[in-house]
Write an enzyme that holds these catalytic residues in place. Structure first.
Site, PDB file in Angstrom:
ATOM      1  N   LEU A  44       0.818  -1.218   0.000  1.00  0.00           N
ATOM      2  CA  LEU A  44       0.000   0.000   0.000  1.00  0.00           C
ATOM      3  C   LEU A  44       0.846   1.259   0.000  1.00  0.00           C
ATOM      4  O   LEU A  44       1.839   1.355   0.714  1.00  0.00           O
ATOM      5  CB  LEU A  44      -0.906  -0.015   1.237  1.00  0.00           C
ATOM      6  CG  LEU A  44      -1.774   1.214   1.507  1.00  0.00           C
ATOM      7  CD1 LEU A  44      -3.149   0.786   2.047  1.00  0.00           C
ATOM      8  CD2 LEU A  44      -1.110   2.179   2.498  1.00  0.00           C
ATOM      9  N   ASP A  47       0.513   8.763   1.635  1.00  0.00           N
ATOM     10  CA  ASP A  47       0.926  10.156   1.388  1.00  0.00           C
ATOM     11  C   ASP A  47       2.254  10.307   0.636  1.00  0.00           C
ATOM     12  O   ASP A  47       3.213   9.591   0.925  1.00  0.00           O
ATOM     13  CB  ASP A  47       1.126  10.907   2.718  1.00  0.00           C
ATOM     14  CG  ASP A  47       0.029  10.658   3.710  1.00  0.00           C
ATOM     15  OD1 ASP A  47      -0.965  10.015   3.363  1.00  0.00           O
ATOM     16  OD2 ASP A  47       0.187  11.102   4.850  1.00  0.00           O
ATOM     17  N   GLN A  63       4.569   7.128   1.535  1.00  0.00           N
ATOM     18  CA  GLN A  63       4.271   6.271   2.676  1.00  0.00           C
ATOM     19  C   GLN A  63       3.985   4.881   2.135  1.00  0.00           C
ATOM     20  O   GLN A  63       3.191   4.724   1.192  1.00  0.00           O
ATOM     21  CB  GLN A  63       3.015   6.795   3.398  1.00  0.00           C
ATOM     22  CG  GLN A  63       3.241   7.973   4.308  1.00  0.00           C
ATOM     23  CD  GLN A  63       3.859   7.543   5.620  1.00  0.00           C
ATOM     24  OE1 GLN A  63       3.216   6.968   6.464  1.00  0.00           O
ATOM     25  NE2 GLN A  63       5.140   7.827   5.789  1.00  0.00           N
ATOM     26  N   TYR A 106       6.151   7.845   9.917  1.00  0.00           N
ATOM     27  CA  TYR A 106       4.971   8.523   9.381  1.00  0.00           C
ATOM     28  C   TYR A 106       5.371   9.726   8.524  1.00  0.00           C
ATOM     29  O   TYR A 106       6.543  10.029   8.366  1.00  0.00           O
ATOM     30  CB  TYR A 106       4.035   8.915  10.526  1.00  0.00           C
ATOM     31  CG  TYR A 106       3.091   7.808  10.937  1.00  0.00           C
ATOM     32  CD1 TYR A 106       3.275   6.500  10.503  1.00  0.00           C
ATOM     33  CD2 TYR A 106       2.003   8.059  11.764  1.00  0.00           C
ATOM     34  CE1 TYR A 106       2.406   5.489  10.878  1.00  0.00           C
ATOM     35  CE2 TYR A 106       1.127   7.051  12.146  1.00  0.00           C
ATOM     36  CZ  TYR A 106       1.332   5.770  11.708  1.00  0.00           C
ATOM     37  OH  TYR A 106       0.459   4.773  12.070  1.00  0.00           O
ATOM     38  N   ASP A 166       3.159  14.939  10.994  1.00  0.00           N
ATOM     39  CA  ASP A 166       3.304  15.387   9.600  1.00  0.00           C
ATOM     40  C   ASP A 166       3.984  16.759   9.459  1.00  0.00           C
ATOM     41  O   ASP A 166       3.431  17.681   8.840  1.00  0.00           O
ATOM     42  CB  ASP A 166       1.938  15.408   8.871  1.00  0.00           C
ATOM     43  CG  ASP A 166       1.141  14.130   9.058  1.00  0.00           C
ATOM     44  OD1 ASP A 166       1.772  13.083   9.317  1.00  0.00           O
ATOM     45  OD2 ASP A 166      -0.105  14.171   8.956  1.00  0.00           O
TER      46      ASP A 166
HETATM   47  C1  FRU Z   1      -2.442  10.775   6.298  1.00  0.00           C
HETATM   48  C2  FRU Z   1      -1.733  10.052   7.430  1.00  0.00           C
HETATM   49  C3  FRU Z   1      -0.774  10.974   8.145  1.00  0.00           C
HETATM   50  C4  FRU Z   1       0.193  10.000   8.755  1.00  0.00           C
HETATM   51  C5  FRU Z   1       0.297   8.942   7.667  1.00  0.00           C
HETATM   52  C6  FRU Z   1       0.539   7.554   8.174  1.00  0.00           C
HETATM   53  O1  FRU Z   1      -2.913   9.915   5.323  1.00  0.00           O
HETATM   54  O2  FRU Z   1      -2.684   9.511   8.330  1.00  0.00           O
HETATM   55  O3  FRU Z   1      -1.380  11.825   9.085  1.00  0.00           O
HETATM   56  O4  FRU Z   1       1.433  10.580   9.034  1.00  0.00           O
HETATM   57  O5  FRU Z   1      -0.919   8.990   6.962  1.00  0.00           O
HETATM   58  O6  FRU Z   1       0.702   6.672   7.118  1.00  0.00           O
END
Ligand code: FRU
Length: 484
Positions: A44, A47, A63, A106, A166
């Site tokens: 998957l 972000d 991500q 994250y 973030d």
């Molecule tokens: C947004 C989020 C961020 C976090 C990340 C984790 O989609 O929830 O806030 O850092 O994805 O994968």
């Protein structure tokens, strides 16, 4: 298959090379794989992270949960590109390998400091009791890999919950600033601001004060930049109620535009506007490009939704890069010009539209549509058409309503309200630039005044392009470019 917590927090290092190869091959051969969008090698993607231009090269991470189509142990997968059109993998990933990011590296951003690329992100740590502690971490991207420093912020400030993440960094007036998405103890979303003179010691400056005191329970992925004297703040509020055509997705992604007084952190600003009117857009990140332009890339997906590709253990892709400008006080988004280098042969037709008329075939292409004249009540452009399926774009002349309808597109994501998204255009429809890939559609309306981004999951043989109109005439000039 039920993903247990243990399975979600399995690390890629826990599987052997053969197993990973098998995952990769299965992913490559799965259905609905895109032809020209960034998509996960396995598992998957969510972000976009660490987006930066340095030394002639763009760096972009995503991500990544490598082992399946669920939100589990997150890594940053790394890509490099000279032109934002072709991307290559880079093995300098950000791995969740310290105590501070033990349950996921994250989201975060990148910034060049003294000629080095610094990555700044949230380490997601969970205690034995499964309590979350967010750490803000800086790392340096070196030739050999990613070198992490000790966290510069440990846990949330007083008054905020564990949802504190973030970081997005920029430099202004000789100071570095970071915005972080946060949840107050009273369970409302906000943005907090830090500053630093040396990129090492960071000072909590306080909250960014906006009119949106009570607008959702958490704001994810904030971004700040200035275009021609306009301060623009992007964020993704969660928990905002739908209002007519607006805020129809599970979570929102939008912006406010105005002026920030950095002494008091007070922003006077416009209403929150969604960046994209489609079904699948979230967590965008921007950077400054080669020619000083502001470039945005988003996640073409949303959390907490099941997508048809999940069954094949992969999910999501990123949007095409867009250039942002402010024109007459409005934020305009255009696909980057360099995408034209994907164009191969093209075919142009000028059409008087009345009844349904098939005009092209193809599964991935770019369409440029000019409305020469329009007296019809409704104009429809159907993509990925077969006997059973079509994805419909409709424009209603009198109301200026533009509708994206995926009711008959094919397989549909689950846990999504409705199968149509709509907005009212500010001006009459004049032009469209549409990018269709194996499982997505991005529609730029009136030279970037509105954008609709959505995934679709049609059958293999749904490859027609068709137009129709009702109650009157429409004359269009349409060019279809085949893309490489
Ligand atoms: C947004 C989020 C961020 C976090 C990340 C984790 O989609 O929830 O806030 O850092 O994805 O994968």
């Amino acid at each position: 298959m039920e993903w247990t917590r243990e399975m979600k927090y399995r690390r890629i290092e826990d599987i052997d090379a053969m197993q990973y190869e098998t995952l990769k091959i299965n992913t490559e051969n799965a259905t609905w794989r895109q032809k020209y969008h960034i998509q996960p090698v396995t598992g998957l993607l969510n972000d976009p992270n660490g987006f930066i231009y340095h030394d002639g090269m763009y760096h972009l991470f995503y991500q990544w949960f490598p082992l399946g189509a669920v939100h589990g142990m997150k890594y940053w997968y790394h890509l490099v590109s000279k032109d934002l059109v072709c991307f290559e993998s880079d093995d300098r990933t950000v791995d969740p390998d310290t105590r501070y990011d033990s349950h996921g590296a994250y989201s975060g951003s990148a910034f060049v400091v003294d000629d080095e690329i610094k990555l700044i992100y949230t380490g997601n740590h969970r205690t034995k009791e499964w309590t979350r502690i967010p750490y803000q971490i800086i790392a340096t991207l070196t030739e050999d890999g990613v070198i992490k420093e000790k966290p510069f912020i440990e846990g949330p400030e007083e008054g905020y919950t564990e949802h504190y993440r973030d970081p997005k960094v920029w430099k202004m007036h000789g100071k570095y600033y970071a915005v972080i998405g946060a949840q107050r103890d009273n369970l409302t979303g906000t943005i907090v601001v830090y500053s630093s003179l040396d990129f090492k010691e960071w000072l909590f400056e306080g909250e960014l004060k906006t009119r949106y005191e009570n607008f959702g329970y958490m704001w994810e992925c904030p971004d700040y930049f200035n275009i021609d004297g306009n301060d623009i703040v992007l964020f993704c509020p969660q928990g905002v109620e739908a209002q007519d055509d607006a805020y129809r997705n599970i979570y929102q992604s939008g912006y406010i535009i105005g002026a920030i007084d950095f002494n008091t952190l007070t922003m006077t600003h416009s209403n929150f506007e969604e960046l994209d009117n489609g079904f699948d857009f979230y967590a965008p990140q921007t950077t400054v490009g080669r020619n000083d332009e502001r470039i945005l890339i988003g996640w073409m997906g949303l959390p907490d939704i099941h997508y048809p590709t999940d069954k094949d253990d992969w999910a999501h892709c990123l949007t095409l890069p867009r250039v942002l400008t402010v024109e007459n006080g409005e934020l305009i988004q255009r696909p980057i010009k360099a995408l034209a280098s994907r164009r191969m042969d093209s075919e142009t037709k000028t059409i008087e539209v009345s009844q349904e008329q098939a005009i092209f075939t193809g599964k991935y292409y770019e369409l440029l549509v000019y409305i020469e004249s329009l007296s019809a009540e409704v104009l429809n452009i159907d993509l990925r058409v077969s006997d059973e399926e079509y994805t419909r774009l409709s424009y209603h002349t009198r109301t200026r309503s533009f509708i994206f309808d995926r009711t008959y597109s094919g397989a549909l994501p689950e846990n999504v309200e409705d199968t149509r998204r709509a907005t009212v255009l500010k001006d009459d429809l004049k032009q469209l630039q549409i990018f269709v890939d194996e499982s997505s559609v991005e529609i730029f309306i009136n030279d970037g005044a509105n954008v609709f981004t959505s995934r679709i999951f049609p059958s293999e043989d749904s490859d027609g392009v068709r137009v129709s109109s009702s109650d009157g005439q429409a004359k269009l000039t349409i060019t279809k470019f085949n893309l490489k």
